[in-house]
Structure formats: structure tokens, C-alpha cells
Design a protein around this motif. Structure first.
Motif, PDB file in Angstrom:
ATOM      1  N   UNK A  29      -5.242 -35.968  18.720  1.00  0.00           N
ATOM      2  CA  UNK A  29      -4.821 -36.085  17.331  1.00  0.00           C
ATOM      3  C   UNK A  29      -5.054 -37.515  16.878  1.00  0.00           C
ATOM      4  N   UNK A  30      -5.990 -37.707  15.940  1.00  0.00           N
ATOM      5  CA  UNK A  30      -6.324 -39.054  15.481  1.00  0.00           C
ATOM      6  C   UNK A  30      -5.755 -39.352  14.104  1.00  0.00           C
ATOM      7  N   UNK A  31      -4.929 -38.440  13.579  1.00  0.00           N
ATOM      8  CA  UNK A  31      -4.341 -38.691  12.267  1.00  0.00           C
ATOM      9  C   UNK A  31      -3.379 -39.859  12.337  1.00  0.00           C
ATOM     10  N   UNK A  32      -3.352 -40.677  11.294  1.00  0.00           N
ATOM     11  CA  UNK A  32      -2.415 -41.801  11.323  1.00  0.00           C
ATOM     12  C   UNK A  32      -0.985 -41.302  11.203  1.00  0.00           C
ATOM     13  N   UNK A  33      -0.074 -42.014  11.859  1.00  0.00           N
ATOM     14  CA  UNK A  33       1.323 -41.591  11.818  1.00  0.00           C
ATOM     15  C   UNK A  33       2.062 -42.182  10.628  1.00  0.00           C
ATOM     16  N   UNK A  34       1.495 -43.190   9.990  1.00  0.00           N
ATOM     17  CA  UNK A  34       2.118 -43.788   8.815  1.00  0.00           C
ATOM     18  C   UNK A  34       1.091 -43.851   7.688  1.00  0.00           C
ATOM     19  N   UNK A  35       1.565 -44.126   6.501  1.00  0.00           N
ATOM     20  CA  UNK A  35       0.670 -44.242   5.361  1.00  0.00           C
ATOM     21  C   UNK A  35      -0.178 -45.501   5.452  1.00  0.00           C
ATOM     22  N   UNK A  36      -1.253 -45.559   4.676  1.00  0.00           N
ATOM     23  CA  UNK A  36      -2.107 -46.743   4.723  1.00  0.00           C
ATOM     24  C   UNK A  36      -1.419 -47.950   4.101  1.00  0.00           C
ATOM     25  N   UNK A  37      -1.737 -49.098   4.611  1.00  0.00           N
ATOM     26  CA  UNK A  37      -1.194 -50.340   4.072  1.00  0.00           C
ATOM     27  C   UNK A  37      -1.997 -50.743   2.837  1.00  0.00           C
ATOM     28  N   UNK A  41      -6.024 -49.847   1.915  1.00  0.00           N
ATOM     29  CA  UNK A  41      -6.494 -49.253   0.662  1.00  0.00           C
ATOM     30  C   UNK A  41      -7.494 -50.172  -0.040  1.00  0.00           C
ATOM     31  N   UNK A  42      -7.260 -51.471   0.015  1.00  0.00           N
ATOM     32  CA  UNK A  42      -8.198 -52.426  -0.590  1.00  0.00           C
ATOM     33  C   UNK A  42      -9.551 -52.361   0.114  1.00  0.00           C
ATOM     34  N   UNK A  43      -9.526 -52.304   1.459  1.00  0.00           N
ATOM     35  CA  UNK A  43     -10.783 -52.182   2.207  1.00  0.00           C
ATOM     36  C   UNK A  43     -11.491 -50.880   1.879  1.00  0.00           C
ATOM     37  N   UNK A  44     -10.728 -49.803   1.673  1.00  0.00           N
ATOM     38  CA  UNK A  44     -11.323 -48.532   1.287  1.00  0.00           C
ATOM     39  C   UNK A  44     -12.020 -48.616  -0.054  1.00  0.00           C
ATOM     40  N   UNK A  45     -11.379 -49.280  -1.013  1.00  0.00           N
ATOM     41  CA  UNK A  45     -12.000 -49.474  -2.335  1.00  0.00           C
ATOM     42  C   UNK A  45     -13.279 -50.299  -2.227  1.00  0.00           C
ATOM     43  N   UNK A  46     -13.215 -51.381  -1.446  1.00  0.00           N
ATOM     44  CA  UNK A  46     -14.391 -52.227  -1.277  1.00  0.00           C
ATOM     45  C   UNK A  46     -15.527 -51.471  -0.601  1.00  0.00           C
ATOM     46  N   UNK A  71     -12.380 -43.294  -9.954  1.00  0.00           N
ATOM     47  CA  UNK A  71     -12.144 -42.296  -8.909  1.00  0.00           C
ATOM     48  C   UNK A  71     -10.837 -42.546  -8.171  1.00  0.00           C
ATOM     49  N   UNK A  72     -10.556 -43.804  -7.856  1.00  0.00           N
ATOM     50  CA  UNK A  72      -9.296 -44.104  -7.170  1.00  0.00           C
ATOM     51  C   UNK A  72      -8.104 -43.854  -8.083  1.00  0.00           C
ATOM     52  N   UNK A  73      -8.261 -44.101  -9.371  1.00  0.00           N
ATOM     53  CA  UNK A  73      -7.172 -43.807 -10.312  1.00  0.00           C
ATOM     54  C   UNK A  73      -6.896 -42.310 -10.380  1.00  0.00           C
ATOM     55  N   UNK A  74      -7.939 -41.496 -10.249  1.00  0.00           N
ATOM     56  CA  UNK A  74      -7.763 -40.044 -10.273  1.00  0.00           C
ATOM     57  C   UNK A  74      -6.876 -39.591  -9.116  1.00  0.00           C
ATOM     58  N   UNK A  82      -4.824 -40.556   3.367  1.00  0.00           N
ATOM     59  CA  UNK A  82      -5.815 -40.817   4.407  1.00  0.00           C
ATOM     60  C   UNK A  82      -7.242 -40.519   3.952  1.00  0.00           C
ATOM     61  N   UNK A  83      -7.436 -39.485   3.162  1.00  0.00           N
ATOM     62  CA  UNK A  83      -8.779 -39.054   2.764  1.00  0.00           C
ATOM     63  C   UNK A  83      -9.180 -39.525   1.369  1.00  0.00           C
ATOM     64  N   UNK A  84      -8.384 -40.311   0.717  1.00  0.00           N
ATOM     65  CA  UNK A  84      -8.679 -40.747  -0.647  1.00  0.00           C
ATOM     66  C   UNK A  84     -10.011 -41.484  -0.748  1.00  0.00           C
ATOM     67  N   UNK A  85     -10.352 -42.421   0.155  1.00  0.00           N
ATOM     68  CA  UNK A  85     -11.652 -43.078   0.009  1.00  0.00           C
ATOM     69  C   UNK A  85     -12.841 -42.114   0.100  1.00  0.00           C
ATOM     70  N   UNK A  86     -12.764 -41.125   0.957  1.00  0.00           N
ATOM     71  CA  UNK A  86     -13.849 -40.148   1.075  1.00  0.00           C
ATOM     72  C   UNK A  86     -13.964 -39.333  -0.207  1.00  0.00           C
TER      73      UNK A  86
END
Length: 108
Positions: A29-37, A41-46, A71-74, A82-86
């Protein structure tokens, strides 16, 4: 050979045990146990903005930035982050492919 009650012959071969263990049968199981920091999220946007810039090299730099922000605002209120950047990348690239943003039509 052993014979079944119905007269069908079957082979009696020894059964070889598999070398796999119980832990090898499932993917870890590779799902994160906590929400993203916020930094994640900033790295995902970049990353999304960089990928859009490379995917659409002929567009002005402001266009992929606007598409990324839109897209991120949507997905702002998404409970599973976890999947928002994708999903944001797919949404933005589809938007840029099908309907260019207004700033692109004006040339910047």
C-alpha cells in the motif's frame, strides 16, 4: 494412475508448493497516510505548469500558468488531494488542446 468412481483415470502427481509467501501476493500500500503539505501542493503546481510548458512550447508562458491555476482552482474542494496534480494536468492539457485560453488568442 488413480481411478475415480466414474471410471475416469486421473494422474496422481505430487503437488509442488509455490515459493511465494502471503506477503508477496499483494502489492504494498503506497497511499499516503496524511494529506499533502503546502510544499507538496506547491511542487505539484510547479510540476504541472512545467509539463504544460513543455507540452505546448508555442504558447506564451502566461497561458500554461493560467491553465494550471484554473485547473487547480477547479479541484480546490476535493477531499482526496493525492491525485489532484494528475487530474489538474489532464484538465489543463485538454483545455489547451480543445479551447485555447483568451490570452493565447490575443498573443499574450
Amino acid at each position: 494412475m488413480a481411478e475415480t468412481p466414474y471410471g475416469i483415470k486421473r494422474l496422481s502427481l505430487p503437488v509442488r508448493q509455490s515459493a511465494t509467501t502471503e506477503r508477496d501476493r499483494h502489492c504494498p500500500d503506497t497511499r499516503p497516510s496524511t494529506g499533502p503539505t503546502p510544499a507538496t501542493e506547491r511542487r505539484g503546481r510547479e510540476d504541472v505548469q512545467g509539463r504544460l510548458t513543455r507540452a505546448f512550447p508555442d504558447t506564451p508562458p502566461a497561458v500554461p500558468a493560467a491553465a494550471t491555476a484554473e485547473s487547480f482552482d477547479f479541484f480546490f474542494s476535493a477531499r482526496i488531494r493525492h491525485y489532484v496534480p494528475v487530474l489538474a494536468f489532464k484538465r489543463a492539457s485538454r483545455r489547451l488542446t480543445q479551447h485555447p485560453l483568451k490570452s493565447e488568442a490575443r498573443g499574450g
